[in-house]
Motif scaffolding. Structure first.
Motif, PDB file in Angstrom:
ATOM      1  N   THR B  28     -12.262   8.608  15.421  1.00  0.00           N
ATOM      2  CA  THR B  28     -11.074   9.361  15.011  1.00  0.00           C
ATOM      3  C   THR B  28     -11.483  10.475  14.051  1.00  0.00           C
ATOM      4  O   THR B  28     -12.304  10.269  13.154  1.00  0.00           O
ATOM      5  CB  THR B  28     -10.057   8.442  14.317  1.00  0.00           C
ATOM      6  OG1 THR B  28      -9.700   7.383  15.195  1.00  0.00           O
ATOM      7  CG2 THR B  28      -8.799   9.220  13.912  1.00  0.00           C
ATOM      8  N   THR B  29     -10.910  11.643  14.254  1.00  0.00           N
ATOM      9  CA  THR B  29     -11.194  12.762  13.358  1.00  0.00           C
ATOM     10  C   THR B  29     -10.096  12.883  12.303  1.00  0.00           C
ATOM     11  O   THR B  29      -9.008  12.319  12.436  1.00  0.00           O
ATOM     12  CB  THR B  29     -11.271  14.089  14.124  1.00  0.00           C
ATOM     13  OG1 THR B  29      -9.958  14.391  14.635  1.00  0.00           O
ATOM     14  CG2 THR B  29     -12.283  14.018  15.252  1.00  0.00           C
ATOM     15  N   GLY B  31      -8.380  15.510  11.664  1.00  0.00           N
ATOM     16  CA  GLY B  31      -7.252  16.205  12.266  1.00  0.00           C
ATOM     17  C   GLY B  31      -6.364  15.264  13.070  1.00  0.00           C
ATOM     18  O   GLY B  31      -5.128  15.365  13.048  1.00  0.00           O
ATOM     19  N   GLN B  32      -6.984  14.356  13.775  1.00  0.00           N
ATOM     20  CA  GLN B  32      -6.217  13.401  14.576  1.00  0.00           C
ATOM     21  C   GLN B  32      -5.423  12.457  13.670  1.00  0.00           C
ATOM     22  O   GLN B  32      -4.271  12.116  13.953  1.00  0.00           O
ATOM     23  CB  GLN B  32      -7.159  12.599  15.485  1.00  0.00           C
ATOM     24  CG  GLN B  32      -7.706  13.415  16.645  1.00  0.00           C
ATOM     25  CD  GLN B  32      -8.852  12.713  17.354  1.00  0.00           C
ATOM     26  OE1 GLN B  32      -9.496  11.809  16.814  1.00  0.00           O
ATOM     27  NE2 GLN B  32      -9.133  13.155  18.568  1.00  0.00           N
ATOM     28  N   ARG B  61     -13.565  19.633   7.660  1.00  0.00           N
ATOM     29  CA  ARG B  61     -12.907  20.325   8.773  1.00  0.00           C
ATOM     30  C   ARG B  61     -12.093  19.327   9.577  1.00  0.00           C
ATOM     31  O   ARG B  61     -12.371  18.118   9.524  1.00  0.00           O
ATOM     32  CB  ARG B  61     -13.968  20.968   9.652  1.00  0.00           C
ATOM     33  CG  ARG B  61     -14.668  22.129   8.974  1.00  0.00           C
ATOM     34  CD  ARG B  61     -15.973  22.476   9.632  1.00  0.00           C
ATOM     35  NE  ARG B  61     -15.986  22.183  11.060  1.00  0.00           N
ATOM     36  CZ  ARG B  61     -16.756  22.835  11.919  1.00  0.00           C
ATOM     37  NH1 ARG B  61     -17.518  23.816  11.502  1.00  0.00           N
ATOM     38  NH2 ARG B  61     -16.766  22.500  13.183  1.00  0.00           N
ATOM     39  N   PRO B  62     -11.128  19.826  10.354  1.00  0.00           N
ATOM     40  CA  PRO B  62     -10.288  18.913  11.145  1.00  0.00           C
ATOM     41  C   PRO B  62     -11.087  18.078  12.137  1.00  0.00           C
ATOM     42  O   PRO B  62     -10.664  16.975  12.495  1.00  0.00           O
ATOM     43  CB  PRO B  62      -9.343  19.865  11.902  1.00  0.00           C
ATOM     44  CG  PRO B  62      -9.373  21.144  11.164  1.00  0.00           C
ATOM     45  CD  PRO B  62     -10.698  21.224  10.458  1.00  0.00           C
ATOM     46  N   ASP B  63     -12.228  18.590  12.596  1.00  0.00           N
ATOM     47  CA  ASP B  63     -12.991  17.852  13.590  1.00  0.00           C
ATOM     48  C   ASP B  63     -14.004  16.877  12.988  1.00  0.00           C
ATOM     49  O   ASP B  63     -14.799  16.277  13.712  1.00  0.00           O
ATOM     50  CB  ASP B  63     -13.708  18.815  14.550  1.00  0.00           C
ATOM     51  CG  ASP B  63     -14.699  19.722  13.827  1.00  0.00           C
ATOM     52  OD1 ASP B  63     -15.367  20.509  14.509  1.00  0.00           O
ATOM     53  OD2 ASP B  63     -14.809  19.632  12.585  1.00  0.00           O
ATOM     54  N   ALA B  64     -13.950  16.687  11.669  1.00  0.00           N
ATOM     55  CA  ALA B  64     -14.865  15.742  11.019  1.00  0.00           C
ATOM     56  C   ALA B  64     -14.493  14.314  11.410  1.00  0.00           C
ATOM     57  O   ALA B  64     -13.329  13.918  11.332  1.00  0.00           O
ATOM     58  CB  ALA B  64     -14.802  15.912   9.508  1.00  0.00           C
ATOM     59  N   SER B  65     -15.488  13.529  11.806  1.00  0.00           N
ATOM     60  CA  SER B  65     -15.235  12.140  12.191  1.00  0.00           C
ATOM     61  C   SER B  65     -15.169  11.247  10.966  1.00  0.00           C
ATOM     62  O   SER B  65     -15.910  11.431  10.011  1.00  0.00           O
ATOM     63  CB  SER B  65     -16.368  11.626  13.089  1.00  0.00           C
ATOM     64  OG  SER B  65     -16.308  12.238  14.331  1.00  0.00           O
TER      65      SER B  65
END
Lengths: 147, 81
Positions: B28-29, B31-32, B61-65
């Motif tokens: 899950t990121t 952003g999610q 960032r939003p795409d960071a896991s």
């Protein structure tokens, strides 16, 4: 509060206690300094023509202090400072009270003035602190729109 | 995985809480996670586009896991100083 080598006489803190310029000047000043420049941020009585009754500051304190430290290290390296202190107050503040103080020490005044100004700009851009303005007829989080 | 979510200022008011533990699936990121919080709290929706993200007290960032045990913060536009 003395930091590790490279940070000189530096202090980065979020507190709910009243702020004192004298204390911050003392914390950054060393014998090698010819200048200490301070910025004192105060609560103004109006914003966009509306009369401000009070401000309330909220923070993410652990991250705010980490961000202030990052800014401080940047400024020390860039301007050759001997010390930098940044202290931000949180809680409810009345008009005229001090919300933030930055104190910068350096051998010469040029670097001290420049660093203090730049540190303030960076603080306002990235440090996780939020200001809520209370008017006679409402309240709003600054930067977020009408509430 | 369990992460701690922190909300501040207008987000805290809109969501009605400052902090909670959340279960998230591996991968899950940030952003999610934000999108799912916004879905749960409709009052966050009009504010959601202005959010900044932090993981373990660093901007992310939003795409960071996300990883197990992370502290995730959702930050409205800052206004300190």
């Amino acid at each position: 509060m003395q930091q590790a080598t490279g940070l000189g006489h530096s202090l980065f803190e979020v507190t709910d206690e009243p702020l004192s310029v004298d204390r911050l000047v003392t914390s950054v000043l060393t014998d090698g300094d010819g200048a200490v420049v301070t910025f004192v941020g105060t609560v103004r009585d109006s914003h966009w023509g509306r009369r401000v009754v009070a401000l309330e500051y909220e923070s993410y304190p652990e991250m705010a202090e980490a961000e202030m430290r990052r800014i401080g290290i940047d400024m020390i390296e860039k301007w050759g400072l001997h010390g930098i202190a940044m202290r931000h107050r949180t809680g409810r503040l009345s008009v005229g009270e001090t919300s933030v103080i930055i104190a910068v020490s350096a051998p010469h005044r040029g670097e001290a003035f420049a660093a203090c100004s730049e540190a303030l700009d960076m603080l306002k851009a990235t440090v996780p602190v939020w200001k809520k303005e209370y008017f006679e007829d409402g309240e709003v989080w600054v930067g977020q729109g009408a509430g | 995985m369990k992460v701690t979510v922190k909300l501040f200022a207008s987000f805290r008011e809109a969501a009605g809480e400052a902090q909670r533990q959340v279960d998230v699936a591996p991968g899950t990121t940030v952003g999610q996670l934000w999108a799912s919080l916004v879905e749960e709290s409709p009052r966050l929706a009009p504010l959601s586009g202005s959010a900044a993200f932090a993981v373990n007290r660093l901007y992310a960032r939003p795409d960071a896991s996300l990883s197990d045990g992370d502290e995730v913060a959702f930050l409205p536009p800052v206004s300190g100083g």
